[in-house]
Write a protein that holds these residues in place. Structure first.
Motif, PDB file in Angstrom:
ATOM      1  N   LEU A  45       0.828  -1.161  -0.015  1.00 54.67           N
ATOM      2  CA  LEU A  45      -0.095  -0.008  -0.011  1.00 54.67           C
ATOM      3  C   LEU A  45       0.892   1.143  -0.040  1.00 54.67           C
ATOM      4  N   ASP A  46       0.652   2.216  -0.793  1.00 53.48           N
ATOM      5  CA  ASP A  46       1.238   3.522  -0.858  1.00 53.48           C
ATOM      6  C   ASP A  46       0.304   4.412  -1.037  1.00 53.48           C
ATOM      7  N   MET A  47       0.767   5.833  -1.229  1.00 51.88           N
ATOM      8  CA  MET A  47       0.147   6.928  -1.351  1.00 51.88           C
ATOM      9  C   MET A  47       0.739   7.976  -2.388  1.00 51.88           C
ATOM     10  N   HIS A  48      -0.042   8.669  -3.624  1.00 48.81           N
ATOM     11  CA  HIS A  48       0.726   9.644  -4.299  1.00 48.81           C
ATOM     12  C   HIS A  48       0.374  10.664  -3.654  1.00 48.81           C
ATOM     13  N   LEU A  49       1.585  11.671  -3.513  1.00 48.41           N
ATOM     14  CA  LEU A  49       1.301  12.974  -2.703  1.00 48.41           C
ATOM     15  C   LEU A  49       1.599  14.037  -3.860  1.00 48.41           C
ATOM     16  N   ASP A  50       0.601  15.254  -3.412  1.00 47.97           N
ATOM     17  CA  ASP A  50       0.902  16.227  -4.468  1.00 47.97           C
ATOM     18  C   ASP A  50       2.120  17.126  -3.718  1.00 47.97           C
ATOM     19  N   ASN A  51       2.436  18.243  -4.283  1.00 48.25           N
ATOM     20  CA  ASN A  51       3.475  19.216  -4.084  1.00 48.25           C
ATOM     21  C   ASN A  51       3.539  19.686  -2.407  1.00 48.25           C
ATOM     22  N   ASP A  52       2.356  19.744  -1.920  1.00 49.65           N
ATOM     23  CA  ASP A  52       2.402  20.022  -0.637  1.00 49.65           C
ATOM     24  C   ASP A  52       2.370  19.030   0.495  1.00 49.65           C
ATOM     25  N   GLY A  53       2.502  17.613  -0.056  1.00 45.87           N
ATOM     26  CA  GLY A  53       2.355  16.546   0.660  1.00 45.87           C
ATOM     27  C   GLY A  53       0.915  15.962   1.404  1.00 45.87           C
ATOM     28  N   ASN A  54      -0.068  16.676   0.548  1.00 47.78           N
ATOM     29  CA  ASN A  54      -1.399  16.220   0.393  1.00 47.78           C
ATOM     30  C   ASN A  54      -1.518  14.769  -0.270  1.00 47.78           C
ATOM     31  N   VAL A  55      -2.542  13.911   0.276  1.00 48.45           N
ATOM     32  CA  VAL A  55      -2.724  12.641  -0.267  1.00 48.45           C
ATOM     33  C   VAL A  55      -3.569  13.082  -1.513  1.00 48.45           C
ATOM     34  N   GLU A  56      -3.064  12.472  -2.644  1.00 46.07           N
ATOM     35  CA  GLU A  56      -3.810  12.783  -3.964  1.00 46.07           C
ATOM     36  C   GLU A  56      -4.521  11.390  -4.530  1.00 46.07           C
ATOM     37  N   ALA A  57      -3.784  10.214  -3.966  1.00 45.03           N
ATOM     38  CA  ALA A  57      -4.500   9.039  -4.441  1.00 45.03           C
ATOM     39  C   ALA A  57      -3.696   8.026  -3.629  1.00 45.03           C
ATOM     40  N   TYR A  58      -4.897   6.998  -3.286  1.00 46.70           N
ATOM     41  CA  TYR A  58      -4.315   5.640  -2.649  1.00 46.70           C
ATOM     42  C   TYR A  58      -4.016   4.662  -3.658  1.00 46.70           C
ATOM     43  N   ARG A  59      -3.088   4.034  -3.232  1.00 48.15           N
ATOM     44  CA  ARG A  59      -2.715   2.789  -4.253  1.00 48.15           C
ATOM     45  C   ARG A  59      -2.260   1.706  -3.684  1.00 48.15           C
TER      46      ARG A  59
END
Length: 72
Positions: A45-59
């Motif tokens: 399990l991991d997460m894709h983060l935006d430039n501000d460190g916010n979660v954009e998507a769960y993978r």
């Protein structure tokens, strides 16, 4: 139980909502193309983060097995 052989493939499902939905997306897509799905195992399990460190998507990386029906 008769002898059987199963093939395992690895998919990555993605969802903006949750890891559970990401895993379900991977299994649903596999089910559109493959017959006799047997087991789905979440291996990572991991997460894709935006430039501000916010979660954009769960993978969810999912190993899916299905009955192998090879030629001959």
């Amino acid at each position: 139980m008769p002898d059987s052989v199963y093939k395992v493939i690895e998919l990555v499902g993605v969802s903006p909502a949750s890891w559970e939905k990401a895993a379900a997306n991977a299994v649903a897509k596999a089910g559109e193309q493959l017959r006799d799905l047997r087991i789905a195992e979440v291996s990572n399990l991991d997460m894709h983060l935006d430039n501000d460190g916010n979660v954009e998507a769960y993978r969810a990386k999912v190993k899916v097995s299905f009955k192998y029906e090879g030629a001959g």
